[in-house]
Design a protein around this motif. Sequence first.
Motif, PDB file in Angstrom:
ATOM      1  N   ALA A 170       0.821  -1.219   0.000  1.00 56.95           N
ATOM      2  CA  ALA A 170       0.000   0.000   0.000  1.00 56.95           C
ATOM      3  C   ALA A 170       0.852   1.265   0.000  1.00 56.95           C
ATOM      4  CB  ALA A 170      -0.960  -0.008   1.185  1.00 56.95           C
ATOM      5  N   LEU A 171       1.816   1.296  -0.926  1.00 58.70           N
ATOM      6  CA  LEU A 171       2.633   2.494  -1.094  1.00 58.70           C
ATOM      7  C   LEU A 171       1.969   3.424  -2.105  1.00 58.70           C
ATOM      8  CD1 LEU A 171       6.187   0.895  -1.328  1.00 58.70           C
ATOM      9  CD2 LEU A 171       5.069   1.845   0.686  1.00 58.70           C
ATOM     10  N   GLU A 172       2.018   4.702  -1.841  1.00 55.55           N
ATOM     11  CA  GLU A 172       1.466   5.659  -2.797  1.00 55.55           C
ATOM     12  C   GLU A 172       2.385   5.738  -4.019  1.00 55.55           C
ATOM     13  OE1 GLU A 172      -0.667   9.192  -0.583  1.00 55.55           O
ATOM     14  OE2 GLU A 172       1.288   8.820   0.319  1.00 55.55           O
ATOM     15  N   PRO A 173       1.862   5.487  -5.223  1.00 52.24           N
ATOM     16  CA  PRO A 173       2.726   5.485  -6.407  1.00 52.24           C
ATOM     17  C   PRO A 173       3.533   6.766  -6.588  1.00 52.24           C
ATOM     18  CG  PRO A 173       0.585   4.538  -6.938  1.00 52.24           C
ATOM     19  CD  PRO A 173       0.474   5.100  -5.548  1.00 52.24           C
ATOM     20  N   HIS A 174       2.934   7.914  -6.268  1.00 50.77           N
ATOM     21  CA  HIS A 174       3.643   9.172  -6.484  1.00 50.77           C
ATOM     22  C   HIS A 174       4.684   9.443  -5.407  1.00 50.77           C
ATOM     23  CE1 HIS A 174       0.514  10.377  -3.633  1.00 50.77           C
ATOM     24  NE2 HIS A 174       1.257  11.433  -3.348  1.00 50.77           N
ATOM     25  N   ARG A 175       4.767   8.570  -4.391  1.00 48.49           N
ATOM     26  CA  ARG A 175       5.779   8.717  -3.357  1.00 48.49           C
ATOM     27  C   ARG A 175       6.913   7.718  -3.544  1.00 48.49           C
ATOM     28  NH1 ARG A 175       5.638  13.368  -1.269  1.00 48.49           N
ATOM     29  NH2 ARG A 175       6.836  12.573   0.512  1.00 48.49           N
ATOM     30  N   ILE A 176       7.001   7.148  -4.739  1.00 48.21           N
ATOM     31  CA  ILE A 176       8.059   6.187  -5.062  1.00 48.21           C
ATOM     32  C   ILE A 176       8.933   6.773  -6.169  1.00 48.21           C
ATOM     33  CG2 ILE A 176       8.572   3.860  -5.917  1.00 48.21           C
ATOM     34  CD1 ILE A 176       5.820   3.001  -4.902  1.00 48.21           C
ATOM     35  N   ALA A 177      10.242   6.625  -6.045  1.00 45.73           N
ATOM     36  CA  ALA A 177      11.175   7.075  -7.080  1.00 45.73           C
ATOM     37  C   ALA A 177      11.942   5.871  -7.611  1.00 45.73           C
ATOM     38  CB  ALA A 177      12.154   8.107  -6.514  1.00 45.73           C
ATOM     39  N   LYS A 178      11.976   5.726  -8.939  1.00 38.84           N
ATOM     40  CA  LYS A 178      12.678   4.633  -9.605  1.00 38.84           C
ATOM     41  C   LYS A 178      13.945   5.180 -10.257  1.00 38.84           C
ATOM     42  CE  LYS A 178       9.290   4.365 -12.373  1.00 38.84           C
ATOM     43  NZ  LYS A 178       8.419   3.979 -13.522  1.00 38.84           N
ATOM     44  N   VAL A 179      15.064   4.505 -10.041  1.00 39.76           N
ATOM     45  CA  VAL A 179      16.323   4.925 -10.671  1.00 39.76           C
ATOM     46  C   VAL A 179      16.981   3.693 -11.293  1.00 39.76           C
ATOM     47  CG1 VAL A 179      16.792   6.980  -9.301  1.00 39.76           C
ATOM     48  CG2 VAL A 179      17.426   4.754  -8.399  1.00 39.76           C
ATOM     49  N   SER A 180      17.692   3.901 -12.390  1.00 32.30           N
ATOM     50  CA  SER A 180      18.359   2.789 -13.072  1.00 32.30           C
ATOM     51  C   SER A 180      19.542   3.311 -13.865  1.00 32.30           C
ATOM     52  CB  SER A 180      17.380   2.043 -13.987  1.00 32.30           C
ATOM     53  OG  SER A 180      16.941   2.881 -15.046  1.00 32.30           O
ATOM     54  N   GLY A 181      20.305   2.379 -14.442  1.00 29.08           N
ATOM     55  CA  GLY A 181      21.478   2.744 -15.235  1.00 29.08           C
ATOM     56  C   GLY A 181      21.263   2.431 -16.695  1.00 29.08           C
ATOM     57  N   ILE A 182      22.078   1.510 -17.240  1.00 31.00           N
ATOM     58  CA  ILE A 182      21.985   1.131 -18.648  1.00 31.00           C
ATOM     59  C   ILE A 182      21.987  -0.393 -18.735  1.00 31.00           C
ATOM     60  CG2 ILE A 182      23.146   1.154 -20.895  1.00 31.00           C
ATOM     61  CD1 ILE A 182      21.935   3.831 -20.171  1.00 31.00           C
ATOM     62  N   GLY A 183      21.187  -0.933 -19.640  1.00 27.95           N
ATOM     63  CA  GLY A 183      21.125  -2.378 -19.842  1.00 27.95           C
ATOM     64  C   GLY A 183      19.691  -2.845 -19.953  1.00 27.95           C
ATOM     65  N   CYS A 184      19.505  -4.130 -20.283  1.00 23.20           N
ATOM     66  CA  CYS A 184      18.150  -4.692 -20.352  1.00 23.20           C
ATOM     67  C   CYS A 184      17.428  -4.465 -19.034  1.00 23.20           C
ATOM     68  CB  CYS A 184      18.204  -6.186 -20.662  1.00 23.20           C
ATOM     69  SG  CYS A 184      18.796  -6.603 -22.309  1.00 23.20           S
ATOM     70  N   SER A 185      18.116  -4.728 -17.940  1.00 19.17           N
ATOM     71  CA  SER A 185      17.512  -4.578 -16.618  1.00 19.17           C
ATOM     72  C   SER A 185      17.123  -3.135 -16.341  1.00 19.17           C
ATOM     73  CB  SER A 185      18.480  -5.077 -15.548  1.00 19.17           C
ATOM     74  OG  SER A 185      19.717  -4.380 -15.652  1.00 19.17           O
ATOM     75  N   SER A 186      17.930  -2.204 -16.798  1.00 23.72           N
ATOM     76  CA  SER A 186      17.676  -0.797 -16.502  1.00 23.72           C
ATOM     77  C   SER A 186      16.536  -0.216 -17.325  1.00 23.72           C
ATOM     78  CB  SER A 186      18.957   0.019 -16.721  1.00 23.72           C
ATOM     79  OG  SER A 186      19.949  -0.349 -15.779  1.00 23.72           O
ATOM     80  N   LYS A 187      16.037  -0.989 -18.299  1.00 23.40           N
ATOM     81  CA  LYS A 187      14.825  -0.585 -19.014  1.00 23.40           C
ATOM     82  C   LYS A 187      13.578  -0.913 -18.210  1.00 23.40           C
ATOM     83  CE  LYS A 187      14.595  -1.803 -23.349  1.00 23.40           C
ATOM     84  NZ  LYS A 187      14.625  -2.698 -24.530  1.00 23.40           N
ATOM     85  N   MET A 188      13.727  -1.804 -17.211  1.00 27.57           N
ATOM     86  CA  MET A 188      12.573  -2.325 -16.492  1.00 27.57           C
ATOM     87  C   MET A 188      11.698  -1.278 -15.818  1.00 27.57           C
ATOM     88  SD  MET A 188      14.462  -5.667 -14.904  1.00 27.57           S
ATOM     89  CE  MET A 188      13.379  -5.734 -13.479  1.00 27.57           C
ATOM     90  N   PRO A 189      12.246  -0.191 -15.237  1.00 27.89           N
ATOM     91  CA  PRO A 189      11.363   0.769 -14.562  1.00 27.89           C
ATOM     92  C   PRO A 189      10.267   1.346 -15.454  1.00 27.89           C
ATOM     93  CG  PRO A 189      13.618   1.119 -13.863  1.00 27.89           C
ATOM     94  CD  PRO A 189      13.666   0.103 -14.973  1.00 27.89           C
ATOM     95  N   THR A 190      10.464   1.266 -16.777  1.00 27.13           N
ATOM     96  CA  THR A 190       9.408   1.718 -17.685  1.00 27.13           C
ATOM     97  C   THR A 190       8.185   0.827 -17.586  1.00 27.13           C
ATOM     98  OG1 THR A 190      11.095   2.513 -19.237  1.00 27.13           O
ATOM     99  CG2 THR A 190       8.879   2.243 -20.113  1.00 27.13           C
ATOM    100  N   TYR A 191       8.380  -0.416 -17.168  1.00 35.13           N
ATOM    101  CA  TYR A 191       7.322  -1.417 -17.228  1.00 35.13           C
ATOM    102  C   TYR A 191       6.576  -1.591 -15.915  1.00 35.13           C
ATOM    103  CZ  TYR A 191      10.454  -2.380 -21.136  1.00 35.13           C
ATOM    104  OH  TYR A 191      11.259  -2.254 -22.239  1.00 35.13           O
ATOM    105  N   PHE A 192       6.867  -0.789 -14.912  1.00 31.31           N
ATOM    106  CA  PHE A 192       6.100  -0.816 -13.668  1.00 31.31           C
ATOM    107  C   PHE A 192       6.057   0.587 -13.075  1.00 31.31           C
ATOM    108  CE2 PHE A 192      10.479  -1.873 -12.436  1.00 31.31           C
ATOM    109  CZ  PHE A 192      10.708  -0.996 -11.386  1.00 31.31           C
ATOM    110  N   LEU A 193       5.039   0.840 -12.259  1.00 29.86           N
ATOM    111  CA  LEU A 193       4.897   2.121 -11.559  1.00 29.86           C
ATOM    112  C   LEU A 193       4.952   3.308 -12.514  1.00 29.86           C
ATOM    113  CD1 LEU A 193       7.125   1.384  -8.418  1.00 29.86           C
ATOM    114  CD2 LEU A 193       4.637   1.351  -8.542  1.00 29.86           C
ATOM    115  N   GLY A 194       4.028   3.306 -13.458  1.00 26.38           N
ATOM    116  CA  GLY A 194       3.979   4.379 -14.442  1.00 26.38           C
ATOM    117  C   GLY A 194       3.629   5.733 -13.857  1.00 26.38           C
TER     118      GLY A 194
END
Length: 349
Positions: free
Chosen positions: A53-77
Amino acid sequence: MSFIKPKFRHPRLPTNALGFTVADYDGAISTLCAGCGHDSISAAIRNACFKSALEPHRIAKVSGIGCSSKMPTYFLGRSHGFNSVHGRMPSVATGASLANRNLTYIGVSGDGDTASIGMGQFIHLIRRNVNMTYIVANNGCYGLTKGQDSATADLGSVSKGGAANPFDGIDLASLAVLQGASFVARSFSGDKDQLEPLIRAAMAHDGFAFIDVVSPCVTFNNHAGSTRSYGSTRDHLDAMPVDFVPVREEIRAEYAEGTSHAVTLHDGSVIHLLKADAGYAADDRTGALTAIRSAQQDRRILTGLLFLDPNSRDLNDTLELASRPLNELGKDELCPGSKMLDSINEGLR
């Protein structure tokens, strides 16, 4: 092909304590390879945030470069996001965490982004105990550049080019424990029942929480001889001038605590997983290192909560920063005036 998800949602979708449905934690449609375990990790993060029950707008996603680092696009829009340069995500996460301590930070990285170009930054992120959840989608290869061995590839594992890896792989979980991380875990992308609770626990932890997730590459690490193979498809298809990965079911594993489980991959090869039992002493740093090493010698992958420091203090507390986020402080609070600065300088003489 459309990459836009339909906006229609069933009116009776279950809601969490905040009234959000799991769809409120969705992102864009994934463009990763069909059957990629990284998508299972994205789903686990989404479900963990929904269940916590986390508020989506109170979450920050950070990533680098690579297949894995594309993942934040696919959750918590609906969440904040920053895709940094290769290996530099820890700097962005550290600065953001100091600026606004009231957000929940989720860092997503890969074995190349963390264990190679980003290794130095990763080590300092650990020692500073930045309050965030750091997830590595670990597949032992560089998926965006045709599958070369990464720094976590196992000794003797055969690359796509046919060469056996002559180097010992870097075990990121052992490294995190050794360098003083206050929360260390490992899981398998196909073990939803284990991974989701680990992510929820990591997000609730006060300090740096590290999760190493074994997530084999379905495209460039699926050949005979790879120790993390999903199986080669080219030997079973007519030769074509393009790479092709047929749609496959995700491999899942369910097994009890304290037991081993053999997971048969698409090519018929087998990996052996060992889940820590309920009696495992997760607050013993030396014991955690011994347990991980013992499992490695038996060619098994130890999963579960490997280490937890119940007395952890994050970077904001260590630096004795204001309880209010720095980005909410006014000019008068951030700039106390020349008299106060003179007093500080005098104390340093």
